[in-house]
Design a protein around this motif. Structure first.
Motif, short mmCIF file in Angstrom:
data_model
loop_
_atom_site.label_atom_id
_atom_site.label_comp_id
_atom_site.label_asym_id
_atom_site.label_seq_id
_atom_site.Cartn_x
_atom_site.Cartn_y
_atom_site.Cartn_z
N VAL A 65 64.15 45.33 -2.49
CA VAL A 65 65.00 44.82 -3.57
C VAL A 65 64.13 43.99 -4.51
O VAL A 65 63.44 43.07 -4.06
N GLU A 66 64.19 44.30 -5.77
CA GLU A 66 63.40 43.55 -6.75
C GLU A 66 64.09 42.23 -7.09
O GLU A 66 65.31 42.13 -7.01
N GLY A 67 63.28 41.25 -7.44
CA GLY A 67 63.84 39.99 -7.90
C GLY A 67 63.56 38.84 -6.95
O GLY A 67 62.78 38.95 -6.00
N SER A 68 64.24 37.75 -7.19
CA SER A 68 64.05 36.52 -6.43
C SER A 68 64.56 36.69 -5.00
O SER A 68 65.28 37.65 -4.68
N ALA A 69 64.21 35.73 -4.17
CA ALA A 69 64.68 35.75 -2.79
C ALA A 69 66.21 35.71 -2.75
O ALA A 69 66.84 36.41 -1.96
N ARG A 70 66.80 34.90 -3.61
CA ARG A 70 68.27 34.83 -3.63
C ARG A 70 68.87 36.16 -4.07
O ARG A 70 69.91 36.59 -3.58
N ARG A 71 68.22 36.83 -4.99
CA ARG A 71 68.68 38.15 -5.44
C ARG A 71 68.62 39.15 -4.29
O ARG A 71 69.51 39.98 -4.11
N LYS A 72 67.56 39.08 -3.48
CA LYS A 72 67.43 39.96 -2.32
C LYS A 72 68.58 39.73 -1.35
O LYS A 72 69.20 40.67 -0.88
N TRP A 73 68.85 38.44 -1.07
CA TRP A 73 69.96 38.11 -0.18
C TRP A 73 71.28 38.64 -0.75
O TRP A 73 72.06 39.26 -0.04
N ALA A 74 71.51 38.38 -2.02
CA ALA A 74 72.77 38.79 -2.65
C ALA A 74 72.96 40.31 -2.59
O ALA A 74 74.06 40.79 -2.31
N ALA A 75 71.90 41.06 -2.82
CA ALA A 75 72.00 42.52 -2.77
C ALA A 75 72.34 42.99 -1.35
O ALA A 75 73.21 43.86 -1.16
N MET A 76 71.68 42.42 -0.36
CA MET A 76 71.96 42.82 1.02
C MET A 76 73.34 42.34 1.47
O MET A 76 74.06 43.07 2.16
N GLN A 77 73.71 41.13 1.09
CA GLN A 77 75.02 40.60 1.46
C GLN A 77 76.14 41.45 0.85
O GLN A 77 77.10 41.80 1.52
N THR A 78 76.00 41.80 -0.41
CA THR A 78 76.99 42.64 -1.07
C THR A 78 77.09 44.00 -0.39
O THR A 78 78.19 44.51 -0.14
N ALA A 79 75.95 44.58 -0.05
CA ALA A 79 75.94 45.87 0.63
C ALA A 79 76.59 45.76 2.01
O ALA A 79 77.35 46.65 2.42
N LEU A 80 76.31 44.67 2.71
CA LEU A 80 76.91 44.47 4.04
C LEU A 80 78.43 44.35 3.93
O LEU A 80 79.16 44.92 4.74
N ILE A 81 78.89 43.62 2.94
CA ILE A 81 80.34 43.48 2.73
C ILE A 81 80.96 44.86 2.49
O ILE A 81 82.02 45.18 3.04
N GLU A 82 80.29 45.68 1.69
CA GLU A 82 80.81 47.02 1.40
C GLU A 82 80.97 47.87 2.65
O GLU A 82 81.92 48.64 2.76
N VAL A 83 80.05 47.73 3.61
CA VAL A 83 80.12 48.58 4.81
C VAL A 83 80.90 47.94 5.95
O VAL A 83 81.12 48.59 6.97
N THR A 84 81.33 46.69 5.80
CA THR A 84 82.10 46.04 6.87
C THR A 84 83.51 45.65 6.46
O THR A 84 84.31 45.32 7.33
#
Length: 166
Positions: A65-84
């Motif tokens: 994931v490109e971007g800041s560390a917080r952006r990386k977290w946000a992208a993974m968190q959003t994806a996790l929410i989508e699959v759970t």
């Protein structure tokens, strides 16, 4: 396209179904190891192996994931929410620039692993990944979770804190 697609193997497969497939292999393996090595040693080996796997997996996903560390977290968190989201019931407590707080009051993952008699394995495969995703946020994101349904509590308490943006 979801940043967790590679992890999911087949995006049409739910995360709960993927987890059930993993458990079909891991539970008999863990039980055989317990019989051979004793529960304490077998569980320690499984815990270390699964923690190492999860940390490496989510670190690699974060690197993609490109971007800041917080952006990386946000992208993974959003994806996790989508699959759970269809597997859990969430009660939002707070969501602002400083914090994200919610309680999970129903979790099909916890039900599944508790029914198997393997909530510790469920905690390793499902619950611990939240902290590995937070690690992608570096010092910009922290998580406190005092209890989980997997461990028999009435809810999972997610308390994310965000460092002030520079």
């Amino acid at each position: 396209m979801n940043v967790l697609d590679e992890y999911m193997v087949d995006p049409r497969l739910s995360l709960l179904d993927k987890t059930r497939i993993q458990a079909q292999v891991l539970v008999p393996m863990l039980r055989a190891l317990r019989a051979e090595l004793g529960q304490q040693k077998a569980d320690a080996i499984a815990r270390q192996a699964l923690r190492d796997w999860s940390k490496q997996l989510f670190a690699a996903i974060g690197e993609s994931v490109e971007g800041s560390a917080r952006r990386k977290w946000a992208a993974m968190q959003t994806a996790l929410i989508e699959v759970t989201e269809r597997e859990v019931t969430v009660e939002m407590q707070r969501h602002d620039k400083e914090a994200l707080e919610f309680d999970v009051t129903h979790c099909r993952f916890a039900e599944f692993f508790r029914a198997l008699g393997e909530p510790e394995l469920g905690a390793l495969l499902v619950c611990a990944t939240d902290f590995d995703i937070v690690a992608a946020g570096g010092s910009e994101v922290s998580l406190t979770r005092d209890q989980t349904l997997m461990q028999g509590a009435p809810s999972c308490t997610f308390r994310y804190r965000f460092a002030p943006r520079a």
